[in-house]
Design an enzyme around this catalytic site. Structure first.
Site, PDB file in Angstrom:
ATOM      1  CE  LYS A  38      16.677  -3.702  -3.538  1.00  0.00           C
ATOM      2  NZ  LYS A  38      15.582  -2.752  -3.400  1.00  0.00           N
TER       3      LYS A  38
ATOM      4  N   GLY B 216      -5.172  -4.495  -1.492  1.00  0.00           N
ATOM      5  CA  GLY B 216      -4.184  -4.311  -0.430  1.00  0.00           C
ATOM      6  C   GLY B 216      -4.261  -2.911   0.144  1.00  0.00           C
ATOM      7  CB  VAL B 217      -6.355  -1.174   2.393  1.00  0.00           C
ATOM      8  CG1 VAL B 217      -7.097  -0.625   1.194  1.00  0.00           C
ATOM      9  CG2 VAL B 217      -7.097  -2.389   2.958  1.00  0.00           C
ATOM     10  N   GLY B 218      -2.668  -1.660   2.959  1.00  0.00           N
ATOM     11  CA  GLY B 218      -1.638  -1.525   3.985  1.00  0.00           C
ATOM     12  C   GLY B 218      -1.156  -0.092   4.020  1.00  0.00           C
ATOM     13  CG  ASN B 219       2.528   0.801   5.926  1.00  0.00           C
ATOM     14  OD1 ASN B 219       1.834   1.045   6.902  1.00  0.00           O
ATOM     15  ND2 ASN B 219       3.574   0.001   5.979  1.00  0.00           N
ATOM     16  CB  VAL B 220       1.419   2.016  -0.395  1.00  0.00           C
ATOM     17  CG1 VAL B 220       1.123   2.719  -1.714  1.00  0.00           C
ATOM     18  CG2 VAL B 220       2.894   2.147  -0.030  1.00  0.00           C
TER      19      VAL B 220
END
Ligand code: NAD
Length: 353
Positions: A80, A180-184
């Protein structure tokens, strides 16, 4: 205290601090383990309070990537990079090039990708000075946005977790609360809907909320209480630390399975979840689809190969659940143990060769 005495130091293979006064670059690249392949993990740009906080993050996140890559059965180790600074005010192309040159100086021991504070443009700039960068849209190559593959992994993982906990592979009528209904979250919710699930969602973003309501017929509830909905599955797809002292006693679902990173606020919360008879799909296993896609881009895998690998997430989760049940231990501990033993076995094999 030296680096070697820090609580998060785990015999990392290397930890390198970089500076570039001209661009203001201050970064750390931590390579945790390269037994399974070159260390891969995103670059995070964050306004850390001090260098010690950045170091702690680099040590923890790089180890997390070793485990995540091992559980996704990828020929990648864990690493990382963290850049100290506010991505909104301190980022420049010159800074990205300086970072890219530092990545390049490690000669492929570490391959970078996107993480918090980085975007597609930054990856393109980094790619002008190093080839050790992946996980962004590159003409003529598979890969690009990892979110759809993360979502497929989450969907596959929910199916496996439901099958183990509830004894059914039919998602028709299954009640799922997606936080959470974002990209994923949206893409996973879309697949769940297609399979017949009944959706409840919450999101702080109004347009994302509306999209899920209109396109998926989802029932919208408050963000503060979505975890406590009377559903079969609670799927955290937004924030970390959602499994904590407050939420765990309120959860009614028998399954917690979603794409968000770091869902357990502290490791002991895995025990609280187990005590409540809730089956928890360890986050870094179920959300491995994104890194599988990044890896596919590095090794030139086809979309079908990437998809097949992502669909194996369900098999891996079932292995984790089976062992957790047999040993009476929380699933996150079993996932860590399997990851460690996969790395150790590869190490032993290398030594014997
Ligand atoms: P995103 O930003 O596209 O979506 C997150 C959604 O959560 C947004 O719609 C946002 O408005 C909503 N949200 C924020 N705070 C909320 C709250 N308090 N309650 C309810 N909703 C809230 O991000 P994403 O790419 O979909 O990632 C979601 C999670 O999955 C993150 O934890 C991320 O680290 C993790 N993850 C993502 C990927 C990937 O490929 N994108 C891979 C691995 C893990």
């Amino acid at each position: 205290m030296t680096l070697f005495d820090l609580p998060d130091f785990d015999n990392h293979e290397s930890v390198t601090a970089f500076t570039d006064p001209e661009t203001g670059l201050k970064s750390i690249i931590a390579v945790h383990d390269t037994t399974l392949g070159p260390a891969c993990g995103g670059t995070r740009m964050w306004p850390y309070a001090d260098a010690a906080a950045a170091l702690t993050d680099a040590l923890r996140l790089s180890k997390g990537m070793s485990y995540k890559n091992a559980m996704a059965e990828l020929p990648l180790g864990g690493g990382k990079a963290v850049i100290i600074g506010d991505a909104r005010s301190h980022k420049s192309d010159a800074l990205m090039r300086a970072h890219g040159r530092r990545v390049d100086s490690l000669n492929g021991v570490y391959i970078t990708a996107m993480d918090v504070g980085m975007d597609q443009h930054d990856m393109e700039v980094i790619a002008t000075v190093t080839r050790h960068v992946s996980g962004y849209a590159q003409p003529g190559k598979t890969g690009g946005d990892p979110s759809p593959m993360t979502a497929l992994g989450v969907f596959t993982g929910i199916k496996a977790t439901v099958a183990f906990a509830l004894g059914t592979s039919d998602l028709k009528g299954l009640r799922v609360a997606v936080q959470g209904v974002g990209n994923v979250g949206f893409e996973a919710a879309r697949m769940l809907k297609e399979a017949g699930a009944i959706l409840t969602i919450a999101d702080v973003n109004e347009s994302n909320r509306k999209r899920a309501e209109e396109k998926l017929g989802a029932r919208v509830v408050a963000t503060e209480t979505i975890h406590a909905e009377d559903v079969d599955v609670y799927a955290p797809c937004a924030l970390g630390a959602v499994l904590n002292d407050t939420t765990i006693p309120q959860i009614k679902a028998r399954v917690v399975a979603g794409g968000a990173n770091n869902q357990l606020q502290r490791p002991h919360h895995g025990y609280r979840v187990l005590d409540r008879g809730i089956l928890y799909a360890p986050d870094y296993v179920i959300n491995g689809g994104g890194i599988i896609r990044v890896c596919g881009q590095i090794y030139g895998w086809s979309d079908d190969q990437i998809r097949a690998k992502t669909e194996r997430i369900g098999v891996t989760l079932t292995e984790v659940f089976t062992r957790a049940k047999a040993e009476g231990k929380p699933t996150h501990e079993i996932a860590d143990a399997i990851a460690r033993s996969r790395i150790a076995a590869a190490k032993a094999k290398k030594r014997a060769a």
